[in-house]
Scaffold this active site. Structure first.
Site, PDB file in Angstrom:
ATOM      1  CB  SER A   1      -0.923   0.156   1.285  1.00 14.78           C
ATOM      2  OG  SER A   1      -1.104   1.708   1.032  1.00 14.78           O
TER       3      SER A   1
ATOM      4  CE1 TYR B   1      -4.400  -2.712   4.624  1.00 14.14           C
ATOM      5  CE2 TYR B   1      -3.189   0.212   4.179  1.00 14.14           C
ATOM      6  CZ  TYR B   1      -3.712  -1.262   3.908  1.00 14.14           C
ATOM      7  OH  TYR B   1      -4.142  -1.525   2.388  1.00 14.14           O
TER       8      TYR B   1
HETATM    9  N1  LIG Z   1      -8.126  -0.559  -1.948  1.00 16.51           N
HETATM   10  C1  LIG Z   1      -7.363   0.373  -1.942  1.00 16.51           C
HETATM   11  O1  LIG Z   1      -7.802   1.874  -1.399  1.00 16.51           O
HETATM   12  C2  LIG Z   1      -6.932  -0.163  -1.657  1.00 16.51           C
HETATM   13  C3  LIG Z   1      -5.389   0.489  -1.772  1.00 16.51           C
HETATM   14  C4  LIG Z   1      -3.592   0.174  -1.055  1.00 16.51           C
HETATM   15  C5  LIG Z   1      -3.810  -1.249  -0.552  1.00 16.51           C
HETATM   16  N2  LIG Z   1      -4.762  -2.037  -1.043  1.00 16.51           N
HETATM   17  C6  LIG Z   1      -4.462  -3.500  -0.920  1.00 16.51           C
HETATM   18  O2  LIG Z   1      -5.019  -4.418  -1.907  1.00 16.51           O
HETATM   19  C7  LIG Z   1      -5.537  -5.398  -1.726  1.00 16.51           C
HETATM   20  C8  LIG Z   1      -6.839  -5.635  -1.879  1.00 16.51           C
HETATM   21  O3  LIG Z   1      -7.602  -5.144  -1.215  1.00 16.51           O
HETATM   22  P1  LIG Z   1      -9.051  -4.460  -2.348  1.00 16.51           P
HETATM   23  O4  LIG Z   1      -8.941  -2.896  -2.001  1.00 16.51           O
HETATM   24  O5  LIG Z   1      -9.768  -5.315  -3.039  1.00 16.51           O
HETATM   25  O6  LIG Z   1     -10.204  -4.575  -1.265  1.00 16.51           O
HETATM   26  P2  LIG Z   1     -11.273  -5.596  -0.873  1.00 16.51           P
HETATM   27  O7  LIG Z   1     -12.413  -4.903  -2.009  1.00 16.51           O
HETATM   28  O8  LIG Z   1     -11.734  -5.240   0.845  1.00 16.51           O
HETATM   29  O9  LIG Z   1     -10.850  -6.967  -1.042  1.00 16.51           O
HETATM   30  C9  LIG Z   1     -10.292  -7.475  -0.182  1.00 16.51           C
HETATM   31  C10 LIG Z   1      -9.933  -9.351  -0.465  1.00 16.51           C
HETATM   32  O10 LIG Z   1      -8.837  -9.469   0.558  1.00 16.51           O
HETATM   33  C11 LIG Z   1      -9.162 -10.967   0.902  1.00 16.51           C
HETATM   34  N3  LIG Z   1      -9.633 -11.032   1.926  1.00 16.51           N
HETATM   35  C12 LIG Z   1      -9.587 -10.889   3.283  1.00 16.51           C
HETATM   36  N4  LIG Z   1      -9.683 -11.395   4.205  1.00 16.51           N
HETATM   37  C13 LIG Z   1      -9.099 -12.817   3.592  1.00 16.51           C
HETATM   38  C14 LIG Z   1      -8.821 -14.216   4.335  1.00 16.51           C
HETATM   39  N5  LIG Z   1      -7.945 -14.334   5.713  1.00 16.51           N
HETATM   40  N6  LIG Z   1      -8.231 -15.203   3.122  1.00 16.51           N
HETATM   41  C15 LIG Z   1      -8.749 -14.600   1.862  1.00 16.51           C
HETATM   42  N7  LIG Z   1      -8.692 -13.603   1.847  1.00 16.51           N
HETATM   43  C16 LIG Z   1      -9.255 -12.760   2.481  1.00 16.51           C
HETATM   44  C17 LIG Z   1     -11.188 -10.732   0.783  1.00 16.51           C
HETATM   45  O11 LIG Z   1     -11.734 -11.660   0.133  1.00 16.51           O
HETATM   46  P3  LIG Z   1     -13.660 -11.967   1.129  1.00 16.51           P
HETATM   47  O12 LIG Z   1     -14.552 -11.758  -0.279  1.00 16.51           O
HETATM   48  O13 LIG Z   1     -13.766 -13.486   1.737  1.00 16.51           O
HETATM   49  O14 LIG Z   1     -13.544 -10.911   2.722  1.00 16.51           O
HETATM   50  C18 LIG Z   1     -11.432  -9.628  -0.124  1.00 16.51           C
HETATM   51  O15 LIG Z   1     -11.012 -10.726  -1.842  1.00 16.51           O
HETATM   52  C19 LIG Z   1      -5.011  -5.912   0.148  1.00 16.51           C
HETATM   53  O16 LIG Z   1      -4.266  -6.654  -0.270  1.00 16.51           O
HETATM   54  C20 LIG Z   1      -5.227  -4.375   0.351  1.00 16.51           C
HETATM   55  O17 LIG Z   1      -4.990  -4.262   1.691  1.00 16.51           O
HETATM   56  C21 LIG Z   1      -6.002  -1.749  -1.485  1.00 16.51           C
END
Ligand SMILES: NC(=O)c1ccc[n+]([C@@H]2O[C@H](COP(=O)([O-])OP(=O)(O)OC[C@H]3O[C@@H](n4cnc5c(N)ncnc54)[C@H](OP(=O)(O)O)[C@@H]3O)[C@@H](O)[C@H]2O)c1
Length: 248
Positions: A140, A153
């Site tokens: 991130s 985080y």
């Molecule tokens: N969106 C942003 O602004 C942003 C910015 C920087 C970094 N990120 C990073 O990008 C990655 C994806 O985030 P996103 O934006 O796509 O968020 P999201 O829409 O909230 O999706 C999170 C994903 O992680 C999965 N997950 C959470 N806990 C898990 C576990 N114990 N085992 C397996 N899967 C799990 C969730 O599965 P479920 O559907 O089962 O909950 C979902 O598929 C994360 O690592 C996040 O930290 C996001």
């Protein structure tokens, strides 16, 4: 033979967008997720790609071992393959709280999913990674700049980046590249969908970027595609920030 990518948290958000982007570019996809992700598989197949779904809770070591066994059996049966070429450790949680409200559970869950998960998923698949495989760990932009209530985080993502650099050194002799990608604020369900649904949040964060908006999931997915593409074959141990120029 087409490369095979294993993507965690591929049922929605950045993981799903990455699965679709890599599939569009000819990779076969193992969609790994806690719940049912057959809709992602159908979307890929309907678009002419190839995918299978595997259940995986990255915070649970038993689930990781079961996913390893299931993935290897499925890729052998469906694609007559024995190795994974691309591993995207995308699954993550964003639990945000000021110091006074942080609980041990908040800390443990964050580190179990964001740090322990990628480490042990990578360890599980290590014997089954092809020569010159690529690993991408989703970090991130908050590992670089600070924002209120994000301490645990941010620390988890900084730890993930440290793992990335160490494993790049350790796995280099096998030709395996390990890089991290650091998205800025991106419109997904993350943080309760705030970057997608809250006008006030979008406006505030947009003002912090050089390009004047928050990111979209497919923009992060395309950057992950670039990281696993031959054009970046000489890059390992790197952190690629993809944030539209957040807080430069
Ligand atoms: N969106 C942003 O602004 C942003 C910015 C920087 C970094 N990120 C990073 O990008 C990655 C994806 O985030 P996103 O934006 O796509 O968020 P999201 O829409 O909230 O999706 C999170 C994903 O992680 C999965 N997950 C959470 N806990 C898990 C576990 N114990 N085992 C397996 N899967 C799990 C969730 O599965 P479920 O559907 O089962 O909950 C979902 O598929 C994360 O690592 C996040 O930290 C996001």
């Amino acid at each position: 033979m087409p490369r095979i990518a294993f993507i965690t948290g591929a049922n929605r958000g950045l993981g799903r967008a990455t699965a679709l982007a890599l599939a569009r570019n000819g990779l076969r996809i193992v969609v790994a997720s806690r719940g049912d992700a057959s809709d992602v598989v159908h979307q890929i197949v309907d678009a002419g790609g190839d995918a299978i779904a595997i259940r995986l809770d990255v915070a649970n070591l038993t689930s990781i071992e079961a996913a390893r066994v299931a993935a290897l059996a499925s890729i052998a049966q469906k694609w007559n393959a024995t190795t994974i070429d691309v591993l995207v450790n995308n699954a993550g949680v964003g639990l945000f709280a000021p110091l006074g409200d942080i609980s041990a559970e908040h800390f443990d869950t964050t580190f179990a999913v964001n740090v322990r998960g990628p480490l042990f998923v990578t360890q599980a698949f290590l014997p089954h990674l092809s020569e010159e495989a690529c690993i991408v760990n989703v970090s991130s932009s908050l590992s670089r700049h600070v924002s209120p209530a994000t301490s645990v985080y941010a620390a988890s993502k900084k730890a993930l980046e440290a793992l990335t650099r160490s494993l790049a050194l350790e796995l280099g002799p096998r030709g395996i590249r390990v890089n991290s990608i650091a998205p800025g604020p991106t419109a997904t369900d993350f943080n309760g969908g705030a970057m997608r649904d809250s006008d006030a949040m979008r406006e505030a964060l947009s003002g912090q970027t050089a390009l004047g908006r928050v990111g979209e999931a497919d923009e992060i997915a395309d950057a992950i595609l670039a990281l696993v593409s031959p054009g970046l074959r000489w890059a390992t141990g790197e952190r690629l920030e993809v944030s539209g120029g957040a807080l430069l």
